[in-house]
Design a protein around this motif. Structure first.
Motif, PDB file in Angstrom:
ATOM      1  N   ASP A  15      -6.441  -3.745  -5.989  1.00 37.63           N
ATOM      2  CA  ASP A  15      -4.999  -3.546  -5.791  1.00 37.63           C
ATOM      3  C   ASP A  15      -4.088  -4.475  -6.603  1.00 37.63           C
ATOM      4  O   ASP A  15      -3.008  -4.874  -6.128  1.00 37.63           O
ATOM      5  CB  ASP A  15      -4.648  -3.654  -4.292  1.00 37.63           C
ATOM      6  CG  ASP A  15      -5.113  -2.423  -3.519  1.00 37.63           C
ATOM      7  OD1 ASP A  15      -5.533  -1.439  -4.157  1.00 37.63           O
ATOM      8  OD2 ASP A  15      -5.063  -2.450  -2.279  1.00 37.63           O
TER       9      ASP A  15
ATOM     10  N   GLU B 291       1.025  -7.886  -0.381  1.00 36.89           N
ATOM     11  CA  GLU B 291      -0.074  -8.399  -1.203  1.00 36.89           C
ATOM     12  C   GLU B 291       0.464  -9.260  -2.349  1.00 36.89           C
ATOM     13  O   GLU B 291       1.349  -8.830  -3.110  1.00 36.89           O
ATOM     14  CB  GLU B 291      -0.922  -7.233  -1.730  1.00 36.89           C
ATOM     15  CG  GLU B 291      -1.749  -6.636  -0.597  1.00 36.89           C
ATOM     16  CD  GLU B 291      -2.760  -5.587  -1.003  1.00 36.89           C
ATOM     17  OE1 GLU B 291      -3.634  -5.284  -0.172  1.00 36.89           O
ATOM     18  OE2 GLU B 291      -2.678  -5.049  -2.130  1.00 36.89           O
TER      19      GLU B 291
ATOM     20  N   HIS C 219       0.830  -1.213   0.000  1.00 38.20           N
ATOM     21  CA  HIS C 219       0.000   0.000   0.000  1.00 38.20           C
ATOM     22  C   HIS C 219       0.863   1.261   0.000  1.00 38.20           C
ATOM     23  O   HIS C 219       0.429   2.316  -0.452  1.00 38.20           O
ATOM     24  CB  HIS C 219      -0.974  -0.014   1.183  1.00 38.20           C
ATOM     25  CG  HIS C 219      -2.021  -1.074   1.023  1.00 38.20           C
ATOM     26  ND1 HIS C 219      -1.842  -2.347   1.486  1.00 38.20           N
ATOM     27  CD2 HIS C 219      -3.220  -1.058   0.386  1.00 38.20           C
ATOM     28  CE1 HIS C 219      -2.899  -3.078   1.158  1.00 38.20           C
ATOM     29  NE2 HIS C 219      -3.744  -2.326   0.491  1.00 38.20           N
TER      30      HIS C 219
HETATM   31 MN    MN Z   1      -5.048  -3.687  -0.648  1.00 35.97          MN
END
Ligand code: MN
Ligand code: PEP
Length: 337
Positions: free
Chosen positions: A308, A297, A271
């Motif tokens: 994302d 992630e 992020h």
């Molecule tokens: Mn995310």
């Protein structure tokens, strides 16, 4: 706490202030110079409201000297807190990588990602079931179904699971979730923080998009004040003027927080940067800075991710990152004073 009095403060105004201070169970020590009159407050000043003091006519200025957080403060708790997540320890020299998709998209997806990240060496699985999206029209997560799929992945792989709670109304769905994530946008949801203080699960508290480290620690204090000291702090990038990256990763938060608090601190390079190609370098930088872990992630097919995708690593990228993290961690540990 130090109060600087106005030069022309009247005696009765000073007396009124002194009386109020003593009523707060702190002792005002007076230091009177030729041109300045200062009061040093001795005692437990944590509960004193600075704004309330400035309303007294005798007061020119007030400064807090001690930090407003107590339970999270390293001064009162010298040893590193080690948070134990189903046997996996974070903090106090224990390093963990949490990996998984931004959002749980299907049972098959989350199980295949869990198996792959486990094979690469991650011990904890992340996955969002309740997603805080900027747009109300964007994918909001699979909600209770998503939690079910995460639990399936936990059963199949033995990995403890980390998932974000967006509202206390869903807490019962989180019984089998091992770590409750409080997202950046909820860092100052004080009602939720207070209630999480009463639960006995580890809390992964993310720093807000525009919050100071002191505000961050005050949010941890809310959880700890309720009796839950299993708080893991997570720096995930803050807002700034430059849009070259999604956020600006404040890596100095790691050594600064290490001084201020005994709580573990992990880094979320996904992020923070918003770009998969930047995740590896910032992960390595986080290791070098002394972070207690990473949350990353990973997606089986980032291009098709429902949330994302641009910052999600594919399996080979994650395997390569884990190898480098491992090598660098050993090197950093060997350099410890
Ligand atoms: Mn995310
Ligand atoms: C997330 O971890 O998926 C997330 C939404 O993070 P943040 O709250 O840091 O934006």
């Amino acid at each position: 706490m130090v109060i600087i009095l106005k030069q022309n403060a009247k005696q009765e105004e000073i007396s009124e202030l002194l009386q109020w201070i003593r009523a707060q169970n702190v002792d005002p020590q007076s230091i009177e110079g030729e041109s300045q009159h200062i009061l040093g407050l001795v005692g437990n000043t944590h509960a004193i409201d600075i704004d309330a003091i400035t309303t007294f006519p005798a007061v020119e200025n007030v400064r807090r000297i001690a930090e407003p957080y107590k339970k999270a403060n390293r001064k009162f708790h010298h040893h590193d807190t080690i948070v134990d997540v189903a046997g996996y320890k974070i903090g106090g020299g224990n390093f963990q990588v949490i990996a998984g998709p931004c959002s749980v998209e299907s049972e098959q997806q989350v199980i295949s990602i869990a198996q792959s990240v486990k094979q690469s060496g991650a011990h904890l699985l992340r996955g969002g079931a309740f997603k805080p999206r900027t747009s109300p029209y964007a994918f909001q997560g699979l909600k209770d179904e998503g939690i079910k799929y995460l639990i399936q992945a936990k059963k199949q792989t033995g990995m403890p699971i980390v998932s974000e709670l967006m509202s206390m109304e869903h807490i019962d769905l989180f019984n089998d979730v091992d770590v409750i994530q409080v997202g950046a946008r909820n860092m100052q949801n004080f009602v939720m923080l207070r209630e999480l203080g009463a639960c006995n699960k580890p809390i992964l508290l993310k720093r807000g998009l525009a919050n100071t480290l002191e505000e961050f620690l005050m949010s941890a204090e809310y959880i700890m004040a309720g009796g839950n000291s299993n708080v893991i702090l997570c720096e995930r990038g803050i807002r700034s003027f430059d849009h070259a990256t999604r956020n600006v990763l404040d890596l100095s938060a790691v050594p600064v927080l290490k001084r201020l608090t005994h709580l573990p601190i992990i880094i979320d390079p996904s992020h923070a940067t918003g770009k998969a190609e930047l995740v590896e370098s910032m992960s390595l930088a986080a290791v070098a800075a002394g972070a207690d872990g990473l949350i990353i992630e990973v997606h089986n097919n980032p291009k098709a991710a429902l949330c994302d995708g641009a910052q999600s690593l594919d399996f080979p990228m994650f395997a390569k990152l884990m190898h480098k993290v491992d090598v660098l961690k050993k090197c950093v540990d060997s350099l410890k004073d």
